[in-house]
Scaffold this motif. Structure first.
Motif, PDB file in Angstrom:
ATOM      1  N   SER A 218       0.800  -1.074   0.068  1.00  0.00           N
ATOM      2  CA  SER A 218       0.067   0.037   0.085  1.00  0.00           C
ATOM      3  C   SER A 218       0.976   1.319  -0.174  1.00  0.00           C
ATOM      4  CB  SER A 218      -0.917   0.086   1.350  1.00  0.00           C
ATOM      5  OG  SER A 218      -0.218  -0.015   2.235  1.00  0.00           O
ATOM      6  N   LEU A 219       2.240   1.268  -0.149  1.00  0.00           N
ATOM      7  CA  LEU A 219       2.993   2.309   0.103  1.00  0.00           C
ATOM      8  C   LEU A 219       3.410   2.687  -1.475  1.00  0.00           C
ATOM      9  CD1 LEU A 219       5.650   1.437   2.754  1.00  0.00           C
ATOM     10  CD2 LEU A 219       3.520   2.844   3.035  1.00  0.00           C
ATOM     11  N   ARG A 220       2.790   2.240  -2.306  1.00  0.00           N
ATOM     12  CA  ARG A 220       3.098   2.220  -3.717  1.00  0.00           C
ATOM     13  C   ARG A 220       2.626   3.631  -4.506  1.00  0.00           C
ATOM     14  NH1 ARG A 220       1.986  -3.344  -5.836  1.00  0.00           N
ATOM     15  NH2 ARG A 220      -0.086  -2.482  -5.138  1.00  0.00           N
ATOM     16  N   ASN A 221       1.239   3.796  -3.948  1.00  0.00           N
ATOM     17  CA  ASN A 221       0.655   5.093  -4.617  1.00  0.00           C
ATOM     18  C   ASN A 221      -0.358   5.503  -3.627  1.00  0.00           C
ATOM     19  OD1 ASN A 221      -1.883   3.755  -4.810  1.00  0.00           O
ATOM     20  ND2 ASN A 221      -0.861   2.665  -6.591  1.00  0.00           N
ATOM     21  N   LYS A 222      -0.908   6.769  -3.996  1.00  0.00           N
ATOM     22  CA  LYS A 222      -1.801   7.482  -3.164  1.00  0.00           C
ATOM     23  C   LYS A 222      -3.212   6.430  -2.565  1.00  0.00           C
ATOM     24  CE  LYS A 222      -3.735  12.342  -2.780  1.00  0.00           C
ATOM     25  NZ  LYS A 222      -3.902  13.525  -3.359  1.00  0.00           N
ATOM     26  N   GLU A 223      -3.658   6.027  -3.729  1.00  0.00           N
ATOM     27  CA  GLU A 223      -4.880   5.362  -3.414  1.00  0.00           C
ATOM     28  C   GLU A 223      -4.787   4.245  -2.500  1.00  0.00           C
ATOM     29  OE1 GLU A 223      -7.961   5.398  -3.983  1.00  0.00           O
ATOM     30  OE2 GLU A 223      -7.320   7.531  -4.664  1.00  0.00           O
ATOM     31  N   LYS A 229      -0.633  -0.451   6.613  1.00  0.00           N
ATOM     32  CA  LYS A 229      -0.867  -1.254   7.865  1.00  0.00           C
ATOM     33  C   LYS A 229      -0.306  -0.429   9.080  1.00  0.00           C
ATOM     34  CE  LYS A 229      -0.400  -5.957   9.295  1.00  0.00           C
ATOM     35  NZ  LYS A 229       0.227  -6.990   9.585  1.00  0.00           N
ATOM     36  N   ALA A 230       0.665   0.705   8.906  1.00  0.00           N
ATOM     37  CA  ALA A 230       1.106   1.467  10.053  1.00  0.00           C
ATOM     38  C   ALA A 230       0.325   2.693   9.742  1.00  0.00           C
ATOM     39  CB  ALA A 230       2.725   1.883   9.577  1.00  0.00           C
ATOM     40  N   PRO A 231      -0.662   2.814  10.848  1.00  0.00           N
ATOM     41  CA  PRO A 231      -1.558   3.985  10.809  1.00  0.00           C
ATOM     42  C   PRO A 231      -0.886   5.336  10.171  1.00  0.00           C
ATOM     43  CG  PRO A 231      -2.058   2.869  12.466  1.00  0.00           C
ATOM     44  CD  PRO A 231      -0.806   1.976  12.202  1.00  0.00           C
ATOM     45  N   GLY A 232       0.087   5.626  10.823  1.00  0.00           N
ATOM     46  CA  GLY A 232       0.801   6.775  10.534  1.00  0.00           C
ATOM     47  C   GLY A 232       1.019   6.869   8.990  1.00  0.00           C
ATOM     48  N   LYS A 234      -0.789   6.559   6.583  1.00  0.00           N
ATOM     49  CA  LYS A 234      -2.000   6.913   6.219  1.00  0.00           C
ATOM     50  C   LYS A 234      -1.896   8.413   5.911  1.00  0.00           C
ATOM     51  CE  LYS A 234      -4.604   3.641   8.028  1.00  0.00           C
ATOM     52  NZ  LYS A 234      -5.419   2.878   8.709  1.00  0.00           N
ATOM     53  N   TYR A 235      -1.650   9.177   7.025  1.00  0.00           N
ATOM     54  CA  TYR A 235      -1.813  10.611   7.028  1.00  0.00           C
ATOM     55  C   TYR A 235      -0.951  11.383   6.082  1.00  0.00           C
ATOM     56  CZ  TYR A 235      -4.286   9.059  11.042  1.00  0.00           C
ATOM     57  OH  TYR A 235      -5.102   8.397  12.049  1.00  0.00           O
ATOM     58  N   THR A 236      -1.476  12.688   5.975  1.00  0.00           N
ATOM     59  CA  THR A 236      -0.548  13.385   5.432  1.00  0.00           C
ATOM     60  C   THR A 236       0.519  13.683   6.119  1.00  0.00           C
ATOM     61  OG1 THR A 236      -2.669  14.851   4.638  1.00  0.00           O
ATOM     62  CG2 THR A 236      -0.614  16.066   4.297  1.00  0.00           C
ATOM     63  N   HIS A 237       1.646  13.893   5.544  1.00  0.00           N
ATOM     64  CA  HIS A 237       2.885  13.993   6.585  1.00  0.00           C
ATOM     65  C   HIS A 237       4.051  14.630   5.929  1.00  0.00           C
ATOM     66  CE1 HIS A 237       5.025  13.048   9.782  1.00  0.00           C
ATOM     67  NE2 HIS A 237       4.798  11.713  10.051  1.00  0.00           N
ATOM     68  N   LEU A 336       7.632  11.391  -1.511  1.00  0.00           N
ATOM     69  CA  LEU A 336       6.137  11.323  -2.160  1.00  0.00           C
ATOM     70  C   LEU A 336       5.054  11.617  -1.154  1.00  0.00           C
ATOM     71  CD1 LEU A 336       6.533   7.812  -3.960  1.00  0.00           C
ATOM     72  CD2 LEU A 336       5.843   9.959  -5.068  1.00  0.00           C
ATOM     73  N   LYS A 337       5.223  11.430  -0.042  1.00  0.00           N
ATOM     74  CA  LYS A 337       4.305  11.844   0.921  1.00  0.00           C
ATOM     75  C   LYS A 337       4.201  13.598   1.271  1.00  0.00           C
ATOM     76  CE  LYS A 337       2.449   9.873   3.909  1.00  0.00           C
ATOM     77  NZ  LYS A 337       1.126   8.910   4.010  1.00  0.00           N
ATOM     78  N   SER A 338       5.228  14.009   1.261  1.00  0.00           N
ATOM     79  CA  SER A 338       5.522  15.441   1.287  1.00  0.00           C
ATOM     80  C   SER A 338       5.152  15.972   0.127  1.00  0.00           C
ATOM     81  CB  SER A 338       6.904  15.704   1.668  1.00  0.00           C
ATOM     82  OG  SER A 338       7.901  16.115   0.539  1.00  0.00           O
TER      83      SER A 338
END
Ligand code: TXA
Ligand code: MG
Length: 346
Positions: A218-223, A229-232, A234-237, A336-338
Motif C-alpha cells: 500500500s506504500l506504492r501510490n496515493k490510492e 498497515k502502519a496507521p501513521g 495513511k496521514y498527510t505527512h 512522495l508523502k511530502s
C-alpha cells in the motif's frame, strides 16, 4: 507551558542534566530528546495519562500508535509475546539502531500507546543521549518524532527548539541526528515479515539476515496508501507550507523542465525552491537547496531542506527524483508523502 531545556554534548554527557530530564519522565511528564534518526517526544509508555500528553503536544490523531523505546533487550519480553526467531535475529544484528519491530503486545502496554491495536512497536535507539535518558528513567519511553503532526520530522536542535518550545515539559538539545529519516518499521507478527515504513535499515540488509521480506504494497501510490498497515503512513505527512512536486525523467529533461517552471512561477510572483544533488546545483535557477551526493546524505538532509524552504518563504518546491534501492526507498517514500504524490513527468 515553560519547557525546561538542557543542552547536552553527546560525546561528553552531563549526567546531572540527564537525571533532571529523566525525573520529568518518571513523574509522567513529556521530554524531547535526540535519537540517531530524528528527535523524539517521549513520555512513560506504560502510563496512559503521560502518553496522552504526547498526542496533545503533537496534535496527533489518537489512533496512530507510538513506538516504545527501550534500553535493554530483556524489556522486549515484558512488553511483547510471541517473540519469534526472526525477531531475535533482528535484535541481535541491528540493535541498538534505527529499526523498530512490531510484535503482539502484552496487556501491560496501554491501548493509548498502541493506538488500540493488539500489537506494539519497539525500538532500542543507539544515540548516546537517548540511551542514557531511557536508562536513567528506568521505564520504557513512548516517543514519536518531535514535530507537530503532519510537519517534517526535526533532525536539528535548532529546528526542534523552534517548533516545540513551550509545548513539552522538558527538552534535551543534543546536536544533529545522523540518519535523518525515521527508523525502519518491520512487522514480525506474520509469517513473512513486512516493512511498514522504509528507513535506513534497508530491505536488502534485512533479507541477508532473515530471508524474504515484503514491502507493504500500500506504500506504492496515493490510492493504496489509505490501506497502509502502519496507521501513521495513511496521514498527510512531511508537509512544508510550500507545494512540493517531484520532477521525474532523464537529467537534461528534468533540468529544462524545472528551469522553465521556475521562470513561469517567477512571472506569477511565486518563489520557487529546487532540491537537488550537489553535483547538479549549478544547472538550476531558483532557490537551490543541495541534498548531498550519496543516498545516505540525501536521507540525512531531506527534512532539514523542507524546513529550510519554509524559513525562506518558498511557495513551490521542485525536487529531483531518487532511485528506490537501498535507503532510496525511504527517501522516495518521504518525498512522495511530502509532495502528496504529485509527480511531474519531464
Ligand atoms: O526513528 C523513529 O522511529 C522515531 C524516533 C523518535 O525513534 N520515531 C518515530 O515515531 O518516527 P512516529 O510515531 O513518528 O512513527 C511511528 C510509526 C507510525 O507510522 C505508526 O503508525 C507506526 O510507526 N506504528 C507504531 N506502532 C505500530 C503498530 N503497533 N502497528 C503498526 N504500525 C505502528
Ligand atoms: Mg512521525
Amino acid at each position: 507551558m515553560k519547557t525546561i531545556i538542557s543542552k547536552i554534548n553527546a560525546e561528553d554527557i552531563d549526567l546531572n542534566e540527564i537525571k533532571k530530564q529523566a525525573e520529568l519522565l518518571k513523574s509522567g511528564k513529556t521530554v524531547i530528546f535526540p535519537t540517531e534518526t530524528v528527535y523524539g517526544l517521549g513520555a512513560n509508555a506504560l502510563d496512559e495519562c503521560a502518553v496522552k500528553k504526547i498526542y496533545e503536544a503533537k496534535g496527533r490523531p489518537s489512533d496512530n500508535p507510538l513506538i516504545v523505546h527501550i534500553y535493554d533487550e530483556k524489556e522486549v519480553y515484558d512488553l511483547a509475546k510471541d517473540v519469534n526467531e526472526k525477531a531475535k535475529l533482528i535484535m541481535k544484528e541491528f540493535w541498538p539502531g534505527p529499526i523498530t519491530i512490531i510484535l503482539n503486545k502484552k496487556s501491560i502496554v496501554p491501548d493509548t500507546t498502541s493506538g488500540g491495536l493488539d500489537t506494539v512497536a519497539i525500538r532500542m535507539p543507539s544515540h548516546k543521549i537517548a540511551r542514557e535518558i531511557i536508562k536513567q528513567a528506568g521505564i520504557p519511553i513512548a516517543a514519536p518524532s518531535a514535530n507537530i503532526s503532519g510537519r517534517p520530522s526535526p533532525t536539528k536542535a535548532k529546528h526542534v527548539y523552534e517548533e516545540m518550545d513551550g509545548r513539552v515539559d522538558g527538552m534535551i538539545l543534543g546536536g544533529d541526528s545522523n540518519f535523518g529519516v525515521e527508523s525502519t518499521v518491520l512487522d514480525l507478527t506474520e509469517d513473512v515479515p513486512m516493512i511498514l515504513r522504509p528507513g535506513s535499515v534497508t530491505k536488502e540488509a534485512l533479507e541477508e539476515i532473515i530471508g524474504n521480506v515484503q514491502l507493504d504494497p500500500s506504500l506504492r501510490n496515493k490510492e493504496d496508501n489509505k490501506k497502509a498497515k502502519a496507521p501513521g503512513m495513511k496521514y498527510t505527512h512531511y508537509s512544508p507550507n510550500a507545494q512540493v512536486y517531484i520532477v521525474s525523467g532523464n537529467d537534461i529533461n528534468v533540468m529544462n523542465r524545472i528551469n522553465e517552471l521556475v521562470k513561469i512561477n517567477k512571472e506569477k510572483g511565486l518563489k520557487t525552491g529546487v532540491m537537488c544533488l550537489d553535483k547538479n546545483k549549478d544547472k538550476y535557477s531558483g532557490e537551490i537547496i543541495k541534498l548531498g551526493n550519496t543516498l545516505e546524505e540525501v536521507a540525512s538532509n531531506l527534512f532539514d531542506a523542507l524546513i529550510e524552504m519554509d524559513k525562506r518563504k518558498i511557495d513551490i518546491i521542485y525536487s529531483e527524483e531518487f532511485p528506490t534501492y537501498g535507503v532510496g526507498q525511504a527517501i522516495m517514500n518521504r518525498l512522495l508523502k511530502s509532495a502528496g504524490y504529485k509527480i511531474i513527468q519531464a
